[in-house]
Design a protein around this motif. Structure first.
Motif, PDB file in Angstrom:
ATOM      1  N   PHE A  55     -14.781  70.315  62.249  1.00  0.00           N
ATOM      2  CA  PHE A  55     -14.335  71.009  63.392  1.00  0.00           C
ATOM      3  C   PHE A  55     -15.657  71.527  64.173  1.00  0.00           C
ATOM      4  CE2 PHE A  55     -10.200  70.923  61.308  1.00  0.00           C
ATOM      5  CZ  PHE A  55      -9.392  70.914  62.267  1.00  0.00           C
ATOM      6  N   ALA A  56     -16.527  71.868  63.418  1.00  0.00           N
ATOM      7  CA  ALA A  56     -17.674  72.408  63.938  1.00  0.00           C
ATOM      8  C   ALA A  56     -18.247  71.204  64.859  1.00  0.00           C
ATOM      9  CB  ALA A  56     -18.739  72.892  62.667  1.00  0.00           C
ATOM     10  N   PHE A  57     -18.164  70.019  64.424  1.00  0.00           N
ATOM     11  CA  PHE A  57     -18.720  69.039  65.412  1.00  0.00           C
ATOM     12  C   PHE A  57     -18.023  68.964  66.689  1.00  0.00           C
ATOM     13  CE2 PHE A  57     -21.784  65.872  63.271  1.00  0.00           C
ATOM     14  CZ  PHE A  57     -22.425  67.032  62.293  1.00  0.00           C
ATOM     15  N   ILE A  58     -17.111  69.347  66.976  1.00  0.00           N
ATOM     16  CA  ILE A  58     -16.517  69.309  68.312  1.00  0.00           C
ATOM     17  C   ILE A  58     -17.656  70.054  69.293  1.00  0.00           C
ATOM     18  CG2 ILE A  58     -14.494  70.321  69.802  1.00  0.00           C
ATOM     19  CD1 ILE A  58     -13.082  70.594  67.291  1.00  0.00           C
ATOM     20  N   GLY A  59     -18.351  70.955  68.712  1.00  0.00           N
ATOM     21  CA  GLY A  59     -19.422  71.614  69.479  1.00  0.00           C
ATOM     22  C   GLY A  59     -20.374  70.795  70.047  1.00  0.00           C
ATOM     23  N   SER A 108     -18.118  78.279  66.984  1.00  0.00           N
ATOM     24  CA  SER A 108     -16.661  78.562  67.098  1.00  0.00           C
ATOM     25  C   SER A 108     -15.665  77.473  66.634  1.00  0.00           C
ATOM     26  CB  SER A 108     -16.291  78.208  68.730  1.00  0.00           C
ATOM     27  OG  SER A 108     -15.135  78.853  69.060  1.00  0.00           O
ATOM     28  N   GLY A 109     -16.095  76.248  66.383  1.00  0.00           N
ATOM     29  CA  GLY A 109     -15.516  75.064  65.850  1.00  0.00           C
ATOM     30  C   GLY A 109     -15.496  75.462  64.392  1.00  0.00           C
ATOM     31  N   PHE A 110     -16.439  75.784  63.817  1.00  0.00           N
ATOM     32  CA  PHE A 110     -16.533  76.191  62.238  1.00  0.00           C
ATOM     33  C   PHE A 110     -15.607  77.265  62.012  1.00  0.00           C
ATOM     34  CE2 PHE A 110     -18.311  78.634  58.934  1.00  0.00           C
ATOM     35  CZ  PHE A 110     -18.647  77.417  57.898  1.00  0.00           C
ATOM     36  N   LEU A 111     -15.481  78.301  62.825  1.00  0.00           N
ATOM     37  CA  LEU A 111     -14.494  79.341  62.770  1.00  0.00           C
ATOM     38  C   LEU A 111     -13.205  78.830  62.928  1.00  0.00           C
ATOM     39  CD1 LEU A 111     -16.225  82.379  64.755  1.00  0.00           C
ATOM     40  CD2 LEU A 111     -16.144  81.986  62.282  1.00  0.00           C
ATOM     41  N   TRP A 112     -12.795  78.074  63.658  1.00  0.00           N
ATOM     42  CA  TRP A 112     -11.458  77.580  63.574  1.00  0.00           C
ATOM     43  C   TRP A 112     -11.215  76.881  62.336  1.00  0.00           C
ATOM     44  CZ3 TRP A 112      -9.926  72.635  67.078  1.00  0.00           C
ATOM     45  CH2 TRP A 112      -8.537  72.339  66.876  1.00  0.00           C
ATOM     46  N   GLY A 113     -12.067  76.009  61.941  1.00  0.00           N
ATOM     47  CA  GLY A 113     -11.858  75.349  60.553  1.00  0.00           C
ATOM     48  C   GLY A 113     -11.476  76.260  59.612  1.00  0.00           C
ATOM     49  N   LEU A 114     -12.407  77.445  59.725  1.00  0.00           N
ATOM     50  CA  LEU A 114     -12.467  78.708  58.455  1.00  0.00           C
ATOM     51  C   LEU A 114     -11.016  79.087  58.457  1.00  0.00           C
ATOM     52  CD1 LEU A 114     -13.484  80.405  56.264  1.00  0.00           C
ATOM     53  CD2 LEU A 114     -14.590  81.746  58.120  1.00  0.00           C
ATOM     54  N   LEU A 115     -10.425  79.447  59.774  1.00  0.00           N
ATOM     55  CA  LEU A 115      -9.138  80.062  60.092  1.00  0.00           C
ATOM     56  C   LEU A 115      -7.880  79.239  59.445  1.00  0.00           C
ATOM     57  CD1 LEU A 115      -9.628  81.645  63.486  1.00  0.00           C
ATOM     58  CD2 LEU A 115      -9.303  83.036  61.607  1.00  0.00           C
ATOM     59  N   GLN A 116      -8.051  78.044  59.670  1.00  0.00           N
ATOM     60  CA  GLN A 116      -6.985  76.933  59.313  1.00  0.00           C
ATOM     61  C   GLN A 116      -6.905  77.230  57.626  1.00  0.00           C
ATOM     62  OE1 GLN A 116      -5.921  73.433  60.717  1.00  0.00           O
ATOM     63  NE2 GLN A 116      -6.556  73.614  62.566  1.00  0.00           N
ATOM     64  N   ILE A 117      -7.856  77.479  56.896  1.00  0.00           N
ATOM     65  CA  ILE A 117      -8.027  77.785  55.573  1.00  0.00           C
ATOM     66  C   ILE A 117      -7.583  78.905  55.217  1.00  0.00           C
ATOM     67  CG2 ILE A 117      -9.173  77.654  53.442  1.00  0.00           C
ATOM     68  CD1 ILE A 117     -10.973  75.374  54.685  1.00  0.00           C
ATOM     69  N   VAL A 118      -8.081  80.040  55.922  1.00  0.00           N
ATOM     70  CA  VAL A 118      -7.723  81.379  55.454  1.00  0.00           C
ATOM     71  C   VAL A 118      -6.214  81.719  55.694  1.00  0.00           C
ATOM     72  CG1 VAL A 118      -8.063  83.826  56.169  1.00  0.00           C
ATOM     73  CG2 VAL A 118     -10.060  82.288  55.755  1.00  0.00           C
ATOM     74  N   THR A 119      -5.722  81.153  56.983  1.00  0.00           N
ATOM     75  CA  THR A 119      -4.337  81.348  57.305  1.00  0.00           C
ATOM     76  C   THR A 119      -3.240  80.490  56.514  1.00  0.00           C
ATOM     77  OG1 THR A 119      -4.513  79.869  59.287  1.00  0.00           O
ATOM     78  CG2 THR A 119      -4.903  82.267  59.510  1.00  0.00           C
TER      79      THR A 119
END
Length: 201
Positions: A90-94, A58-69
């Motif tokens: 962002f993934a390491f928040i996990g 989920s954290g990894f996806l959040w980081g990805l979304l920040q770049i994509v958007t």
């Protein structure tokens, strides 16, 4: 090893999107390099619901979304820096998900004080794990922004350390309140606690 199911992945994506939305809200801006927000809260919730692996995704996806958007526009100086600060950090928040078991045990045993302690510990570990990478990228890639005469490592430590402590404190308060008043928020349908459910409902 247990496989990650479809529901877990859907929730991981949903909470990542929620974190992105919260990140777009105004944050507490202490300086150009220090801003504090509670955008990590959804990732911590997924960590408490599913544990380490799903919250890492989920954290990894959040980081990805920040770049994509385009939310990361202007914040990427180098491909490696972008990878460290938006995918790894962002993934390491996990890592907060490592405390899944003690948090759920405290809910099951209805020990509110212990629950609050474990939530605070989990949020601190997840925040520290994330901001370690921002600190690293800070002095390697952003060090030239340090005020004249200030060491780049010290500059990054102060900027990211202050941001981490502020975000940790804010997220801890929000999560202790949310989980303490509505523990069902982090319960899944496949992990109900019969005795606790009766008293909590």
């Amino acid at each position: 090893m247990k496989k990650i199911g479809l529901i877990a992945l859907i929730e991981a994506a949903f909470f990542a999107a929620m974190a992105l939305v919260l990140d777009l809200l105004p944050s507490l801006q202490l300086s150009p390099s220090i801003s504090i927000s509670f955008a990590m809260v959804p990732i911590f919730i997924i960590a408490f619901r599913w544990g380490f692996k799903v919250s890492f995704i989920s954290g990894f996806l959040w980081g990805l979304l920040q770049i994509v958007t385009g939310d990361a526009a202007g914040s990427i100086l180098h491909p490696l820096q972008g990878f460290l600060e938006y995918f790894v950090a962002f993934a390491f928040i996990g890592f907060a998900g490592l405390f899944y078991q003690p948090i759920h045990s405290a809910i099951k045993e209805q020990k509110k004080l212990l629950l609050s302690v474990w939530i605070i510990v989990a949020v601190f570990v997840g925040s520290l794990a994330r901001y370690f990478w921002h600190f690293l990228a800070g002095f390697i890639f952003w060090g030239h922004y340090a005020p004249e005469g200030v060491n780049a490592v010290l500059f990054s430590l102060v900027a990211n350390g202050t941001t981490m402590l502020g975000a940790f404190a804010l997220c801890s308060v929000v999560l202790v309140f949310l989980v303490g008043t509505a523990p069902r928020l982090i319960r899944r349908s496949d992990s109900a606690y019969p005795a606790a459910n009766k008293k909590a409902s």
